[in-house]
Design an enzyme around this catalytic site. Structure first.
Site, PDB file in Angstrom:
ATOM      1  N   PRO A  33     -19.143 -37.660 -30.303  1.00  0.00           N
ATOM      2  CA  PRO A  33     -20.085 -36.993 -31.214  1.00  0.00           C
ATOM      3  C   PRO A  33     -20.739 -37.963 -32.187  1.00  0.00           C
ATOM      4  O   PRO A  33     -20.088 -38.861 -32.715  1.00  0.00           O
ATOM      5  CB  PRO A  33     -19.217 -35.964 -31.937  1.00  0.00           C
ATOM      6  CG  PRO A  33     -17.825 -36.442 -31.779  1.00  0.00           C
ATOM      7  CD  PRO A  33     -17.768 -37.159 -30.470  1.00  0.00           C
ATOM      8  N   CYS A  34     -22.023 -37.765 -32.412  1.00  0.00           N
ATOM      9  CA  CYS A  34     -22.749 -38.574 -33.400  1.00  0.00           C
ATOM     10  C   CYS A  34     -22.467 -38.082 -34.819  1.00  0.00           C
ATOM     11  O   CYS A  34     -22.398 -38.874 -35.750  1.00  0.00           O
ATOM     12  CB  CYS A  34     -24.238 -38.527 -33.121  1.00  0.00           C
ATOM     13  SG  CYS A  34     -24.703 -39.274 -31.546  1.00  0.00           S
ATOM     14  N   LEU A  35     -22.338 -36.767 -34.989  1.00  0.00           N
ATOM     15  CA  LEU A  35     -21.983 -36.185 -36.278  1.00  0.00           C
ATOM     16  C   LEU A  35     -20.463 -36.247 -36.414  1.00  0.00           C
ATOM     17  O   LEU A  35     -19.744 -35.691 -35.597  1.00  0.00           O
ATOM     18  CB  LEU A  35     -22.466 -34.738 -36.357  1.00  0.00           C
ATOM     19  CG  LEU A  35     -22.040 -33.912 -37.574  1.00  0.00           C
ATOM     20  CD1 LEU A  35     -22.531 -34.541 -38.869  1.00  0.00           C
ATOM     21  CD2 LEU A  35     -22.535 -32.477 -37.444  1.00  0.00           C
TER      22      LEU A  35
END
Length: 493
Positions: free
Chosen positions: A325-327
């Site tokens: 995940p980027c977040l």
């Protein structure tokens, strides 16, 4: 057309694609596979390498289809193409459907949104192929490739395996290479680390972000056979985003897309192998606890708590073959009676993804604020790698040309660092620094030398807005000129 089926796949020596090699899985067969948003490694695990030629994902119709077509023109041993559209993310993005529409309906001579000549795919979904690829080559490809669009994974696996058994007699001719034209780079100037950008709305803030990265971002290679312009640790502050119905037409996503995307942040989803995680899944169930409800309970019982934290990064993500995940981290805090939300991204596509990210986070912020019973405050994102991919530079520049000047003109110049009152007193220029709201004097500066005075003010007021600092310099020059010429000085005249 292929001849009768045999009992085993046709085995072909691996041939490397021309583009995005690091993003593709290469096998020994003659079936090309486009997985859409389904994780390519999941499909590969279900097959033998003799059953496929290449496997790759396709996230965007406007940015990805051109590379698919270029590789298919080069890899002439591919006689069958299976396109997978098996998830709600596929249906929302429309990239797999647009690729299938290219083979079904072809292209029309036209332009991209930025006015660059291109082949526009005849589809309800916006998609382009670069104009330097000849129409004859595109039509020959369409006529000599057997294409199947599958809307579920079991059907896709069965179709691939059946295609793999067929003996190929199609002669697609010699490989065709259409080199990708290089994007022009901007020379980056200014600070590379620690930027702060503030705007009233998501749209306004986004335009300022694009301007900052295109002028200060440093170009560097990515892990995806491309380049991006990047700044490190960019903090974006949105102060007054209206109700979620506000949607200016210059944003890079449609309202329908973001309405669906909000569900990917707020809603849980079953953990299915081969299907990418959603942020909602990470927040609701991945760690065995509903973190959104946990934050609501924490702030409802203790409005002063600094423990309203939600984590999306799993310690195993660093070793996972799939895209993590980027977040990574969300922190909520009640400040002056309103709920603020801060989200940290390890990697953030600021052109194509940040707007949808911010709209989804604003919806999450609204959900939590309503449950706690407080109004919404500021939304902040910290993008540790804030970047724009090279295939979006032209689009970003167009947005900047059309919107940035208008946004700057509409700025109200209310500086949170305060204001300054300038006067001449006893043969010196006096500058009083006032608080932004009630005008209380918090500092005084006095001097007979313009250089020494502005250096002192700059050292003691490092957070001044740039436009405010330029205004202050102009007024100081006027005050010193008036004092030198022994005439009255009045600020702003």
């Amino acid at each position: 057309m292929p001849s009768q089926a045999t009992n085993s796949p046709v085995i072909i020596d691996p041939i490397l694609p021309k583009f995005k090699n690091s993003q593709l899985i290469v096998g020994h067969g003659h079936v090309g596979i486009v997985t859409g948003w389904t994780v390519k490694e999941f499909i590969a695990k279900k097959l033998h390498p003799n059953e496929y030629a290449t496997i790759g994902q396709l996230y965007s119709a406007t940015r990805g289809i051109d590379f698919v077509i270029r590789n298919l023109l080069w890899l002439t041993h591919i006689s069958h193409l299976v396109i997978i559209s098996a998830t709600k993310e596929d249906r929302n993005a429309g990239s797999s459907q647009c690729l299938a529409d290219f083979f079904a309906y072809g292209v029309t001579n036209g332009e991209t949104q930025t006015g660059i000549k291109a082949w526009v795919i005849n589809s309800d979904i916006q998609g382009y192929i670069d104009a330097e690829i000849s129409l004859d080559a595109l039509n020959h490809l369409r006529q000599n490739l057997l294409v199947s669009l599958c809307d579920n994974l079991p059907e896709a696996i069965t179709t691939i395996q059946n295609f793999a058994k067929e003996t190929v007699i199609i002669d697609r001719g010699a490989p065709q290479d259409f080199p990708k034209l290089n994007q022009a780079q901007k020379i980056a100037i200014g600070e590379r680390f620690g930027h702060r950008i503030e705007g009233k709305t998501i749209g306004e803030t986004w335009v300022k972000i694009l301007h900052r990265i295109r002028n200060s971002g440093h170009a560097r290679p990515t892990a995806y056979d491309s380049q991006w312009q990047e700044v490190i640790n960019l903090t974006a502050v949105i102060t007054n985003e209206p109700a979620l119905g506000y949607f200016p037409d210059y944003l890079p996503v449609s309202k329908e897309f973001t309405d669906n995307y909000i569900g990917q942040i707020l809603d849980d989803a079953p953990d299915r192998e081969g299907v990418k995680y959603t942020y909602g899944q990470r927040l609701r169930s991945h760690f065995g606890i509903d973190q959104i409800n946990q934050v609501i309970a924490t702030l409802s019982s203790n409005p002063d708590s600094a423990r309203a934290v939600m984590s999306l990064w799993d310690v195993t993500d660093g070793e996972s073959a799939a895209s993590p995940p980027c977040l990574n981290h969300i922190w909520c805090r009640i400040v002056d009676g309103a709920l603020t939300l801060t989200a940290t991204f390890r990697s953030n596509d600021m052109f194509a993804a940040w707007v949808a990210n911010a709209i989804g986070l604003r919806a999450l912020q609204s959900h939590i604020a309503e449950a706690v019973g407080v109004p919404m405050g500021r939304l902040m994102t910290i993008s540790q790698s804030a970047h724009i991919y090279d295939d979006c530079w032209d689009n970003a520049d167009q947005v900047i040309r059309e919107q940035y000047h208008r946004i700057c003109q509409a700025q109200d110049y209310a500086d949170p660092a305060g204001s300054f009152v300038i006067s001449i007193n006893d043969g010196a220029v006096l500058v009083e620094h006032l608080t932004p709201h009630d005008g209380e004097v918090i500092n005084c500066f006095s001097g007979k030398s313009l250089r020494m005075l502005y250096q002192t003010i700059a050292a003691n007021s490092p957070n001044l807005d740039v436009s405010h600092a330029l205004y202050l310099g102009t007024e100081l020059q006027k005050a010193f000129t008036a004092m030198k010429e022994n005439r009255p000085y009045q600020q702003d005249r």
